[in-house]
Scaffold this active site. Structure first.
Site, PDB file in Angstrom:
ATOM      1  N   ASN A  62       0.827  -1.210   0.000  1.00 28.40           N
ATOM      2  CA  ASN A  62       0.000   0.000   0.000  1.00 28.40           C
ATOM      3  C   ASN A  62       0.862   1.260   0.000  1.00 28.40           C
ATOM      4  O   ASN A  62       1.919   1.316   0.620  1.00 28.40           O
ATOM      5  CB  ASN A  62      -1.023   0.009   1.144  1.00 28.40           C
ATOM      6  CG  ASN A  62      -0.438  -0.251   2.504  1.00 28.40           C
ATOM      7  OD1 ASN A  62       0.573  -0.925   2.648  1.00 28.40           O
ATOM      8  ND2 ASN A  62      -1.080   0.278   3.527  1.00 28.40           N
ATOM      9  N   GLU A  64       0.429   5.230   0.626  1.00 36.39           N
ATOM     10  CA  GLU A  64      -0.497   6.248   1.149  1.00 36.39           C
ATOM     11  C   GLU A  64      -0.076   7.650   0.714  1.00 36.39           C
ATOM     12  O   GLU A  64       0.980   7.847   0.112  1.00 36.39           O
ATOM     13  CB  GLU A  64      -0.571   6.115   2.674  1.00 36.39           C
ATOM     14  CG  GLU A  64      -1.113   4.747   3.083  1.00 36.39           C
ATOM     15  CD  GLU A  64      -1.310   4.578   4.580  1.00 36.39           C
ATOM     16  OE1 GLU A  64      -0.815   5.406   5.366  1.00 36.39           O
ATOM     17  OE2 GLU A  64      -1.964   3.596   4.956  1.00 36.39           O
ATOM     18  N   CYS A  73      -4.238   0.682  -2.479  1.00 36.69           N
ATOM     19  CA  CYS A  73      -4.057  -0.568  -1.737  1.00 36.69           C
ATOM     20  C   CYS A  73      -3.000  -1.453  -2.396  1.00 36.69           C
ATOM     21  O   CYS A  73      -2.769  -1.380  -3.614  1.00 36.69           O
ATOM     22  CB  CYS A  73      -5.357  -1.363  -1.714  1.00 36.69           C
ATOM     23  SG  CYS A  73      -6.688  -0.590  -0.805  1.00 36.69           S
ATOM     24  N   GLU A  75      -3.110  -4.634  -3.097  1.00 38.50           N
ATOM     25  CA  GLU A  75      -3.620  -5.569  -4.112  1.00 38.50           C
ATOM     26  C   GLU A  75      -3.666  -4.915  -5.481  1.00 38.50           C
ATOM     27  O   GLU A  75      -3.302  -5.508  -6.498  1.00 38.50           O
ATOM     28  CB  GLU A  75      -5.043  -6.041  -3.748  1.00 38.50           C
ATOM     29  CG  GLU A  75      -5.158  -6.817  -2.447  1.00 38.50           C
ATOM     30  CD  GLU A  75      -5.379  -5.943  -1.221  1.00 38.50           C
ATOM     31  OE1 GLU A  75      -4.836  -4.823  -1.165  1.00 38.50           O
ATOM     32  OE2 GLU A  75      -6.091  -6.395  -0.310  1.00 38.50           O
ATOM     33  N   CYS A 112     -10.355  -5.012   0.332  1.00 40.40           N
ATOM     34  CA  CYS A 112     -11.460  -4.045   0.337  1.00 40.40           C
ATOM     35  C   CYS A 112     -12.317  -4.222  -0.925  1.00 40.40           C
ATOM     36  O   CYS A 112     -11.930  -4.924  -1.863  1.00 40.40           O
ATOM     37  CB  CYS A 112     -10.917  -2.614   0.437  1.00 40.40           C
ATOM     38  SG  CYS A 112     -10.300  -1.965  -1.123  1.00 40.40           S
ATOM     39  N   CYS A 115     -10.688  -3.287  -4.310  1.00 39.04           N
ATOM     40  CA  CYS A 115      -9.691  -4.286  -4.747  1.00 39.04           C
ATOM     41  C   CYS A 115     -10.384  -5.541  -5.275  1.00 39.04           C
ATOM     42  O   CYS A 115      -9.933  -6.150  -6.240  1.00 39.04           O
ATOM     43  CB  CYS A 115      -8.735  -4.632  -3.614  1.00 39.04           C
ATOM     44  SG  CYS A 115      -7.569  -3.297  -3.281  1.00 39.04           S
TER      45      CYS A 115
HETATM   46  N1  THU Z   1      -5.352  -1.430   2.443  1.00 38.81           N
HETATM   47  C1  THU Z   1      -4.808  -2.270   1.512  1.00 38.81           C
HETATM   48  O1  THU Z   1      -3.665  -2.096   1.087  1.00 38.81           O
HETATM   49  N2  THU Z   1      -5.586  -3.292   1.065  1.00 38.81           N
HETATM   50  C2  THU Z   1      -6.870  -3.530   1.459  1.00 38.81           C
HETATM   51  O2  THU Z   1      -7.540  -4.376   0.884  1.00 38.81           O
HETATM   52  C3  THU Z   1      -7.425  -2.785   2.581  1.00 38.81           C
HETATM   53  C4  THU Z   1      -6.694  -1.559   2.974  1.00 38.81           C
HETATM   54  C5  THU Z   1      -4.540  -0.306   2.910  1.00 38.81           C
HETATM   55  C6  THU Z   1      -5.044   1.047   2.470  1.00 38.81           C
HETATM   56  C7  THU Z   1      -4.458   1.955   3.530  1.00 38.81           C
HETATM   57  O3  THU Z   1      -3.147   2.305   3.151  1.00 38.81           O
HETATM   58  C8  THU Z   1      -4.393   1.068   4.767  1.00 38.81           C
HETATM   59  O4  THU Z   1      -4.524  -0.266   4.317  1.00 38.81           O
HETATM   60  C9  THU Z   1      -5.468   1.364   5.798  1.00 38.81           C
HETATM   61  O5  THU Z   1      -6.735   1.352   5.225  1.00 38.81           O
END
Ligand code: THU
Length: 159
Positions: A62, A64, A73, A75, A112, A115
């Protein structure tokens, strides 16, 4: 009034030792990917590893951003890169791992909704089921196809 029930199959394991070599290796790649996540805002580092039909493993994590919605994310980072580098190679499986403040989650972290939609597109694109491997230190869940994670799925068949 007809009522439809949807059943999905989730295979659960208590230890990574119970998995086959290919799945173990994919989880390991996803774990390594968490080390280089950019997650200063959530401190939640996610790693995803995608195994392609040609044996290549592509990882992502991920990323940010101070403007929160601009991040992505793990994925989708992994899948978009896999599809951009190998547009004609099907995806066989994806492993997802998450670390909270430097400790791997004990229970599996499911992807999520956004994704799932991107994973679904990849599954549809190559017309091959993608195995989804969700890792937790105390439990591992395997779902044999993305459509199981997204029933009543929206695809390009509708337009
Ligand atoms: N996140 C992912 O990388 N994958 C997911 O399927 C759920 C959330 C990340 C996004 C963000 O950087 C952190 O987790 C908190 O939501």
């Amino acid at each position: 009034m007809p009522i439809k029930e949807i059943k999905i199959k989730i295979v659960e394991y208590n230890s990574i030792k119970e998995l086959n070599q290919e799945d173990k290796a994919l989880i390991n790649s996803a774990k390594i990917a968490t080390d280089t996540a950019y997650s200063p805002y959530s401190n939640f580092s996610v790693g995803a590893a995608v195994l392609l039909e040609n044996g290549e493993i592509i990882t992502g994590n991920n990323q940010e951003n101070a403007a929160y919605p601009s991040g992505l994310c793990a994925e989708r980072v992994a899948l978009f890169y896999a599809n951009s580098k190998f547009p004609n190679i099907a995806v066989k499986s994806i492993a997802i791992v998450a670390k909270n403040n430097n400790k791997f989650n004990s229970i599996p972290v499911p992807p999520c909704g956004a994704c799932r939609q991107v994973m679904l597109e990849t599954e549809m694109r190559f017309k091959k089921p993608i195995k989804v491997i969700l890792f937790g230190e105390k439990k591992i869940q395997i779902i044999n196809k993305v459509t199981d994670l997204l029933p009543l799925d929206f695809t390009s068949d509708f337009f």
